[in-house]
Scaffold this motif. Sequence first.
Motif, mmCIF file in Angstrom:
data_model
loop_
_atom_site.group_PDB
_atom_site.id
_atom_site.type_symbol
_atom_site.label_atom_id
_atom_site.label_comp_id
_atom_site.label_asym_id
_atom_site.label_seq_id
_atom_site.Cartn_x
_atom_site.Cartn_y
_atom_site.Cartn_z
ATOM 1 N N LYS A 83 -56.261 25.824 -11.312
ATOM 2 C CA LYS A 83 -55.650 25.460 -12.586
ATOM 3 C C LYS A 83 -54.484 26.383 -12.934
ATOM 4 C CE LYS A 83 -59.749 23.351 -14.666
ATOM 5 N NZ LYS A 83 -60.696 23.368 -15.821
ATOM 6 N N ILE A 84 -53.600 25.874 -13.774
ATOM 7 C CA ILE A 84 -52.532 26.681 -14.347
ATOM 8 C C ILE A 84 -53.130 27.479 -15.497
ATOM 9 C CG2 ILE A 84 -50.320 26.642 -15.550
ATOM 10 C CD1 ILE A 84 -49.782 23.931 -14.149
ATOM 11 N N ILE A 85 -53.027 28.815 -15.405
ATOM 12 C CA ILE A 85 -53.641 29.705 -16.386
ATOM 13 C C ILE A 85 -52.558 30.416 -17.186
ATOM 14 C CG2 ILE A 85 -55.261 31.616 -16.734
ATOM 15 C CD1 ILE A 85 -56.514 29.108 -15.491
ATOM 16 N N ASN A 86 -52.703 30.416 -18.507
ATOM 17 C CA ASN A 86 -51.771 31.143 -19.364
ATOM 18 C C ASN A 86 -52.004 32.643 -19.255
ATOM 19 O OD1 ASN A 86 -50.669 28.723 -20.395
ATOM 20 N ND2 ASN A 86 -52.304 28.578 -21.915
ATOM 21 N N TYR A 87 -51.041 33.422 -19.733
ATOM 22 C CA TYR A 87 -51.112 34.884 -19.654
ATOM 23 C C TYR A 87 -52.338 35.462 -20.361
ATOM 24 C CZ TYR A 87 -49.570 35.098 -24.510
ATOM 25 O OH TYR A 87 -49.505 34.960 -25.877
ATOM 26 N N ASP A 88 -52.887 34.709 -21.334
ATOM 27 C CA ASP A 88 -54.053 35.200 -22.075
ATOM 28 C C ASP A 88 -55.368 34.674 -21.509
ATOM 29 O OD1 ASP A 88 -53.858 32.559 -22.773
ATOM 30 O OD2 ASP A 88 -53.696 32.896 -24.939
ATOM 31 N N ASP A 89 -55.316 34.176 -20.261
ATOM 32 C CA ASP A 89 -56.486 33.679 -19.527
ATOM 33 C C ASP A 89 -57.018 32.341 -20.022
ATOM 34 O OD1 ASP A 89 -56.571 35.771 -17.664
ATOM 35 O OD2 ASP A 89 -57.750 37.027 -19.009
ATOM 36 N N THR A 90 -56.288 31.660 -20.896
ATOM 37 C CA THR A 90 -56.668 30.308 -21.289
ATOM 38 C C THR A 90 -56.048 29.303 -20.322
ATOM 39 O OG1 THR A 90 -54.769 30.100 -22.785
ATOM 40 C CG2 THR A 90 -56.838 30.963 -23.720
ATOM 41 N N THR A 244 -43.330 28.267 -20.330
ATOM 42 C CA THR A 244 -43.635 28.936 -21.591
ATOM 43 C C THR A 244 -44.797 28.209 -22.243
ATOM 44 O OG1 THR A 244 -41.290 29.497 -21.853
ATOM 45 C CG2 THR A 244 -42.678 29.647 -23.810
ATOM 46 N N PRO A 245 -45.879 28.890 -22.634
ATOM 47 C CA PRO A 245 -46.071 30.339 -22.541
ATOM 48 C C PRO A 245 -46.141 30.807 -21.081
ATOM 49 C CG PRO A 245 -48.152 29.271 -23.054
ATOM 50 C CD PRO A 245 -47.099 28.206 -23.124
ATOM 51 N N ALA A 246 -46.019 32.123 -20.878
ATOM 52 C CA ALA A 246 -46.101 32.683 -19.530
ATOM 53 C C ALA A 246 -47.386 32.213 -18.866
ATOM 54 C CB ALA A 246 -46.058 34.207 -19.600
ATOM 55 N N GLN A 247 -47.271 31.727 -17.642
ATOM 56 C CA GLN A 247 -48.417 31.092 -16.981
ATOM 57 C C GLN A 247 -48.250 31.113 -15.472
ATOM 58 O OE1 GLN A 247 -47.180 26.439 -17.167
ATOM 59 N NE2 GLN A 247 -47.445 27.441 -19.144
ATOM 60 N N SER A 248 -49.265 30.586 -14.778
ATOM 61 C CA SER A 248 -49.222 30.505 -13.323
ATOM 62 C C SER A 248 -47.971 29.764 -12.863
ATOM 63 C CB SER A 248 -50.448 29.744 -12.801
ATOM 64 O OG SER A 248 -51.648 30.251 -13.332
ATOM 65 N N VAL A 249 -47.305 30.324 -11.850
ATOM 66 C CA VAL A 249 -46.169 29.635 -11.235
ATOM 67 C C VAL A 249 -46.739 28.521 -10.367
ATOM 68 C CG1 VAL A 249 -44.108 29.907 -9.815
ATOM 69 C CG2 VAL A 249 -44.892 31.796 -11.275
ATOM 70 N N HIS A 250 -46.183 27.317 -10.478
ATOM 71 C CA HIS A 250 -46.826 26.187 -9.804
ATOM 72 C C HIS A 250 -45.833 25.233 -9.150
ATOM 73 C CE1 HIS A 250 -46.320 25.411 -14.139
ATOM 74 N NE2 HIS A 250 -46.050 24.168 -13.803
ATOM 75 N N LEU A 251 -46.297 24.605 -8.067
ATOM 76 C CA LEU A 251 -45.557 23.607 -7.295
ATOM 77 C C LEU A 251 -45.768 22.259 -7.969
ATOM 78 C CD1 LEU A 251 -43.998 23.108 -4.584
ATOM 79 C CD2 LEU A 251 -46.229 22.769 -3.514
ATOM 80 N N VAL A 252 -44.668 21.607 -8.395
ATOM 81 C CA VAL A 252 -44.798 20.449 -9.273
ATOM 82 C C VAL A 252 -44.838 19.124 -8.515
ATOM 83 C CG1 VAL A 252 -43.741 21.611 -11.237
ATOM 84 C CG2 VAL A 252 -42.288 20.362 -9.638
ATOM 85 N N LYS A 253 -45.491 18.143 -9.140
ATOM 86 C CA LYS A 253 -45.453 16.768 -8.673
ATOM 87 C C LYS A 253 -44.128 16.135 -9.075
ATOM 88 C CE LYS A 253 -50.394 15.715 -9.402
ATOM 89 N NZ LYS A 253 -51.329 14.898 -10.223
ATOM 90 N N ASN A 254 -43.798 15.014 -8.431
ATOM 91 C CA ASN A 254 -42.720 14.154 -8.896
ATOM 92 C C ASN A 254 -43.375 13.000 -9.648
ATOM 93 O OD1 ASN A 254 -40.661 12.298 -9.305
ATOM 94 N ND2 ASN A 254 -39.769 12.584 -7.280
ATOM 95 N N ILE A 255 -43.423 13.105 -10.959
ATOM 96 C CA ILE A 255 -44.149 12.097 -11.749
ATOM 97 C C ILE A 255 -43.337 10.817 -11.942
ATOM 98 C CG2 ILE A 255 -45.554 13.806 -12.950
ATOM 99 C CD1 ILE A 255 -43.666 13.628 -15.303
ATOM 100 N N GLU A 256 -42.065 10.839 -11.533
ATOM 101 C CA GLU A 256 -41.216 9.659 -11.669
ATOM 102 C C GLU A 256 -41.196 8.801 -10.402
ATOM 103 O OE1 GLU A 256 -39.421 8.685 -14.480
ATOM 104 O OE2 GLU A 256 -40.587 10.232 -15.489
ATOM 105 N N ASP A 257 -41.550 9.375 -9.261
ATOM 106 C CA ASP A 257 -41.487 8.623 -8.006
ATOM 107 C C ASP A 257 -42.677 9.003 -7.125
ATOM 108 O OD1 ASP A 257 -40.898 7.261 -5.710
ATOM 109 O OD2 ASP A 257 -38.844 7.999 -5.515
ATOM 110 N N SER A 258 -43.757 8.267 -7.290
ATOM 111 C CA SER A 258 -44.986 8.574 -6.550
ATOM 112 C C SER A 258 -44.863 8.271 -5.065
ATOM 113 C CB SER A 258 -46.161 7.790 -7.142
ATOM 114 O OG SER A 258 -45.910 6.391 -7.087
ATOM 115 N N THR A 259 -43.834 7.509 -4.672
ATOM 116 C CA THR A 259 -43.703 7.156 -3.250
ATOM 117 C C THR A 259 -43.309 8.355 -2.398
ATOM 118 O OG1 THR A 259 -41.379 6.503 -3.486
ATOM 119 C CG2 THR A 259 -43.037 4.795 -3.825
#
Length: 288
Positions: A83-90, A244-259
Motif C-alpha cells: 500500500k501507499i503509506i503517508n508519512y504519519d504511517d496512515t 502530497t501529503p508525503a507518502q510512498s513513491v509509487h509506479l502508477v497505472k494508466n487509468i485512461e488506457d487499460s490496453t
Amino acid sequence: MKKGLLLLLLLFTIIVLAYQLKPVKKAIETVSAVIEIPNLIDKDSLTIRSRVNLPIGFKRVVYKSGSFEEYLRNYKLKAFGSKIINYDDTNYFWQGGHVGVLEIPVPKNGLQQCADALIRVRSEYLWDNNRKDEIGFNFTSGHYCSWLKYAEGYRPIIKGNKVTFHKTTNANSSKDNFYKYLNLIYMYSGTLSLHNELKPIESKDLKIGDMLIKGGSPGHIVMICDEAVNENGEKIFLLFQGNTPAQSVHLVKNIEDSTISPWYQLKDDAQISVSNYTFGSAKFVRFK
C-alpha cells in the motif's frame, strides 16, 4: 391491407429484437475487450523493469550500464500489493492507482512530497556514483544551494526573498548530513523552482529520467522510469511519483488506457491523467 399490417408487425419485431440484443452485444464487446487486453504485470518481480512487461511489438530502449536511465529502470520495488503509506504511517486514501511501491523511505517530518521525492532519487544516484559535486538545486527564490557547500558548513540565511550563505558550522560530509541537506532542499524547493531551473524538453526527445511537470503552488511532477519503442518509432513510458501529503513513491497505472497500462504515450501540451492528478497541458523537463 393485410400485407401492410404484416410489414408493420415485422418491422416492430425487428425493432424489439434489436433493442433486446443491445445488452448482449455490449456484454460480448466487454468480454472481448477483457480477453484482448494483455496483462502486463508480473506480480512476483521486485524491480520496475521486471514488474512490467512489454506490449506486443515494443522493445525497451537500450541505455548504458551505470547510467541514470538504467538506475531508474532497475529500481527496487516492494512486494506486489504493498500500500501507499503517508508519512504519519496512515494509509493514503486511494490505493487504486499504482502497480508498485518503490523502496524509498518516507521521512516522518512530512517534507518529502512530489518534487522532493524526485530530487531525492536524483541526488542518491549522484551520491552513489561519486558525482557529489553535481548535487545542487535552486530554491524557489532562485538561489542555488549545493551539497558541497553545505558539507563545508555553509548555511543559508533567509530574509524575505534575500538569501545569503555563511559558514556557521563544522564541515561534515557524512550520509546523515546529506539527508539533512535534502530536508533543507525540500523546504525551499519544489515544482515551481524545478520548472524555472530545469531544461525544457519536447516529447519527441523524451528519455528515462525526464519529468512531466506542472510548476506552481500547488503543482505536480512525475518521472519517467522506463521507455520502449516499436518498429514505427512510437514510444511508450512508465511513470512514478511522490505526492502530497508525503507518502510512498509509487509506479502508477494508466487509468485512461487499460490496453497498455501501466505504459503511457506522452505528447506535448496534451491532457494527461496520472493517478488522481490531471496535467492540463503537458510540459517536460530534464535534470542537468
